[in-house]
Design an enzyme around this catalytic site. Structure first.
Site, PDB file in Angstrom:
ATOM      1  N   HIS A   4       0.746   7.866 -10.901  1.00 16.56           N
ATOM      2  CA  HIS A   4       1.690   8.951 -10.619  1.00 16.56           C
ATOM      3  C   HIS A   4       2.423   9.236 -11.935  1.00 16.56           C
ATOM      4  O   HIS A   4       2.609   8.333 -12.756  1.00 16.56           O
ATOM      5  CB  HIS A   4       2.666   8.442  -9.553  1.00 16.56           C
ATOM      6  CG  HIS A   4       3.607   9.468  -9.017  1.00 16.56           C
ATOM      7  ND1 HIS A   4       4.732   9.853  -9.700  1.00 16.56           N
ATOM      8  CD2 HIS A   4       3.596  10.172  -7.858  1.00 16.56           C
ATOM      9  CE1 HIS A   4       5.386  10.759  -8.968  1.00 16.56           C
ATOM     10  NE2 HIS A   4       4.708  10.963  -7.855  1.00 16.56           N
ATOM     11  N   ASP A  57       3.551  -0.448  -9.363  1.00 19.06           N
ATOM     12  CA  ASP A  57       4.137   0.695  -8.674  1.00 19.06           C
ATOM     13  C   ASP A  57       3.686   0.618  -7.218  1.00 19.06           C
ATOM     14  O   ASP A  57       2.543   0.945  -6.893  1.00 19.06           O
ATOM     15  CB  ASP A  57       3.676   1.993  -9.350  1.00 19.06           C
ATOM     16  CG  ASP A  57       4.088   3.243  -8.565  1.00 19.06           C
ATOM     17  OD1 ASP A  57       4.666   3.101  -7.462  1.00 19.06           O
ATOM     18  OD2 ASP A  57       3.826   4.352  -9.058  1.00 19.06           O
ATOM     19  N   GLN A  98       3.218   3.567  -2.865  1.00 15.32           N
ATOM     20  CA  GLN A  98       2.259   3.925  -1.820  1.00 15.32           C
ATOM     21  C   GLN A  98       1.704   2.712  -1.080  1.00 15.32           C
ATOM     22  O   GLN A  98       0.982   2.864  -0.104  1.00 15.32           O
ATOM     23  CB  GLN A  98       1.088   4.725  -2.425  1.00 15.32           C
ATOM     24  CG  GLN A  98       1.488   6.036  -3.062  1.00 15.32           C
ATOM     25  CD  GLN A  98       1.998   7.053  -2.052  1.00 15.32           C
ATOM     26  OE1 GLN A  98       1.742   6.962  -0.847  1.00 15.32           O
ATOM     27  NE2 GLN A  98       2.753   8.034  -2.537  1.00 15.32           N
ATOM     28  N   LYS A 136       9.667   6.504   1.679  1.00 13.47           N
ATOM     29  CA  LYS A 136       8.262   6.550   2.087  1.00 13.47           C
ATOM     30  C   LYS A 136       7.954   5.474   3.133  1.00 13.47           C
ATOM     31  O   LYS A 136       6.837   5.356   3.609  1.00 13.47           O
ATOM     32  CB  LYS A 136       7.349   6.367   0.869  1.00 13.47           C
ATOM     33  CG  LYS A 136       7.387   7.531  -0.115  1.00 13.47           C
ATOM     34  CD  LYS A 136       6.266   7.407  -1.116  1.00 13.47           C
ATOM     35  CE  LYS A 136       6.553   8.070  -2.443  1.00 13.47           C
ATOM     36  NZ  LYS A 136       6.530   9.523  -2.389  1.00 13.47           N
ATOM     37  N   CYS A 151       1.614  15.212  -8.606  1.00 15.57           N
ATOM     38  CA  CYS A 151       2.238  14.440  -9.689  1.00 15.57           C
ATOM     39  C   CYS A 151       1.241  13.500 -10.348  1.00 15.57           C
ATOM     40  O   CYS A 151       1.596  12.378 -10.732  1.00 15.57           O
ATOM     41  CB  CYS A 151       3.456  13.674  -9.197  1.00 15.57           C
ATOM     42  SG  CYS A 151       4.706  14.739  -8.484  1.00 15.57           S
TER      43      CYS A 151
END
Lengths: 148, 422
Positions: free
Chosen positions: B130, B207, B210, B233, B373
């Site tokens: 991202h 990261d 997700q 999220k 993104c």
């Protein structure tokens, strides 16, 4: 397609026709100005090349890739301003922007826009207005450079 | 784990009742929300936690001796402990509240990379990051003269580890990788990458924006040095994020922002930094949203992250099977459901993603279109934009059927449009 029927006000046949077969896509050899515009929101691209003489746009090439709204607007724009004066093109840009903002247009202004009137439905879809204006922002930059 | 009569791992219809927004109609149709990779919807329990704080014990934390302040401090710290348990962090103080994943990554870029990296060092990332895990490192490289290197992908969209020993070398000081691609859904083999990073003495940031909402994530099992993720999220509110860091590494870092709460002692000449985690939480924090994130963690723990993941795997497999039936739509990314999560990007051979998105919206179906993104990644597939449907705990096969039906209708609409009157 009953459920999608109300999309017809957005996707008029003329729009889809310009999207399928865009006009004036032949690149110009040694254009006077060339401007690229990108919509960072969706990645749509439009390239405008101009050739002018004596204040007239006697050569224009409009290419790009993106959604039907951005690309049909680009194609119709090229058709409209080809062979017209820089002043006419500037006026058309102002009229088209007013159309997208939902402002009332005079009959002269509407007549100035020709086929582009088909994009009227876009103003009901606010997130798509940027799509319709992408080519015009490239044209505006290009015209400013022509005059500079 | 029981399987319900519909072959589901938990009762999805019962879960849906907890999400007020899912009852909404959009353009005359029942909302089908498939934009969960952008942000998830919120259950009543999370919304109630916000309201409860503001109505019953709104006060600043770590300051007052009065009852409300003590209650607010307890709830704020309890939420931290919930997150700690949720990701199996060793101690609560290794969990720092931030604004979102991007801020967590920036914190590491500024407070760790700037101190520990120098010209000639290398930072390694993947080609499927991202923008928030790419631009920070590009900027650090410009500033420090470090070099950014990329772990490639296979044609299909899996991480290609075949050259990992060459890419992560003695020059590598920091590795920053996504755990799951927000475009392709690809699961990145973080544990293997962490092993290689540690073998050369580098630290690794993951990261988890997700992955943490969708699968069990255990920072000790992954052996990552940092983990960044967002509350919104994973059923929580917007404006709150987390940075996990190994305590000994966090101890060795300078504060990222200065202000109240992050100091122990202040004179007119200087200040002594507070202990972890407060050293990194300057100013009045986002108290309400931290507490509500604790409620979101409770909600997910109640379902069980194993169940959440199994549900999404099942739904992803179903969706991929349905996509395979469509002649002119192509999934961008791995097609083996065991190697990916429930974020499915796709294109149509003729119809632009943006036009698809508008058509689906007319049918009440929310998907995202664009570059998500991750511009360089989407470009590497030869696209400027793709459409993306992403699932979560409350989605079910009936909604996938709606999506597929909607995609067929959209295709029909745009290809038969030539026969309409203008």
């Amino acid at each position: 397609m009953q459920d999608l029927g109300d999309l017809d006000s957005l996707y008029r046949e003329l729009i889809l026709d310009h999207h399928r077969s865009p006009r004036n896509t032949e690149p110009l050899i040694s254009p006077d100005v060339e401007v690229d515009a990108v919509n960072p929101f969706c990645g749509d691209e439009v390239k405008v090349q101009l050739k002018t003489s004596g204040g007239t746009l006697n050569g224009i090439s409009v290419t790009g890739r993106g959604c039907s709204i951005s690309q049909s607007s680009a194609s119709m724009m090229g058709e409209l301003v080809k062979g017209r004066s820089v002043e006419d093109a500037m006026r058309a840009r102002r009229a088209f922007q007013a159309l997208m903002k939902g402002e009332a247009l005079t009959e002269d202004q509407l007549a100035d826009l020709g086929d582009l009137e088909a994009l009227q439905g876009v103003k009901r879809y606010p997130v798509r207005i940027k799509c319709a204006l992408l080519a015009w922002s490239a044209l505006e930059d290009a015209l400013k450079r022509v005059r500079a | 784990m029981k399987t319900s009569r519909r072959g589901e791992i938990y009762d999805v219809m019962k879960v849906r009742e907890d999400f007020p927004v899912l009852a909404r109609k959009v353009n005359g149709h029942q909302l089908v929300y498939l934009d969960n990779a952008a942000t998830s919807q919120k259950p009543r329990q999370v919304i109630a936690a916000l309201v409860d704080y503001y109505e019953r014990y709104n006060a600043n934390v770590h300051r007052g001796v009065h009852t409300l302040s003590i209650e607010a401090t307890d709830a704020y710290e309890e939420a931290r402990a919930k997150v700690q348990k949720f990701i199996n962090a060793p101690v609560p103080e290794s969990v720092i509240w931030t604004r979102n994943t991007s801020e967590s990554i920036n914190l590491v870029a500024y407070a760790y990379a700037r101190k520990h990296l120098k010209a000639g060092d290398e930072i390694v990332t993947t080609v499927m990051e991202h923008h928030s895990d790419l631009i920070s490192w590009q900027q650090i490289c410009k500033e420090l003269g470090t070099r950014l290197r990329f772990i490639p992908r296979t044609e299909e969209g899996l991480i290609d580890l075949s050259t990992i020993d060459e890419i992560i070398s003695a020059r590598t000081k920091l590795v920053a990788v996504t755990h799951m691609s927000n475009v392709l859904g690809t699961i990145v083999p973080v544990r293997e990458i962490a092993e290689r990073a540690h073998a050369v003495g580098a630290v690794i940031l993951v990261d988890g924006a997700q992955s943490v909402p969708h699968m069990p994530v255990d920072v000790q099992d992954l052996d990552c040095d940092f983990l960044a993720f967002s509350g919104h999220k994973m059923l929580g509110p917007t404006g709150i994020g987390v940075l996990y860091g190994k305590p000994e590494i966090l101890e060795d870092m300078q504060p990222f922002m200065y202000g109240s709460d992050m100091i122990l002692e202040v004179s007119y000449e200087g200040a002594k930094w507070n202990q972890l985690p407060y050293k990194f939480e300057a100013g009045t924090p986002n108290i309400a949203d931290a507490i509500a994130t604790g409620a979101a963690v409770d909600y997910l723990e109640n379902l069980g992250m194993d169940a959440v993941w199994r549900h999404e795997q099942q739904l992803t497999a179903y969706a991929l099977r349905r996509f395979a039936e469509l002649e002119n739509y192509r999934v961008v990314g791995p097609t083996d459901p065991s190697l990916r999560g429930g974020t499915i990007s796709f294109t149509h051979d003729q119809v632009h993603p943006h036009d698809l998105g508008t058509a689906l919206d007319r049918l009440g179906i929310a998907i995202r279109t664009g570059h998500h993104c991750a511009m360089p990644l989407v470009k590497s597939y030869g696209h400027a934009a793709v459409a993306r449907a992403s699932m979560y705990i409350y989605n079910h096969e009936g909604e996938i059927d709606h999506l597929i039906e909607g995609l067929k209708q959209a295709e029909g609409y745009f290809s038969h449009a030539g026969s309409r009157r203008s």
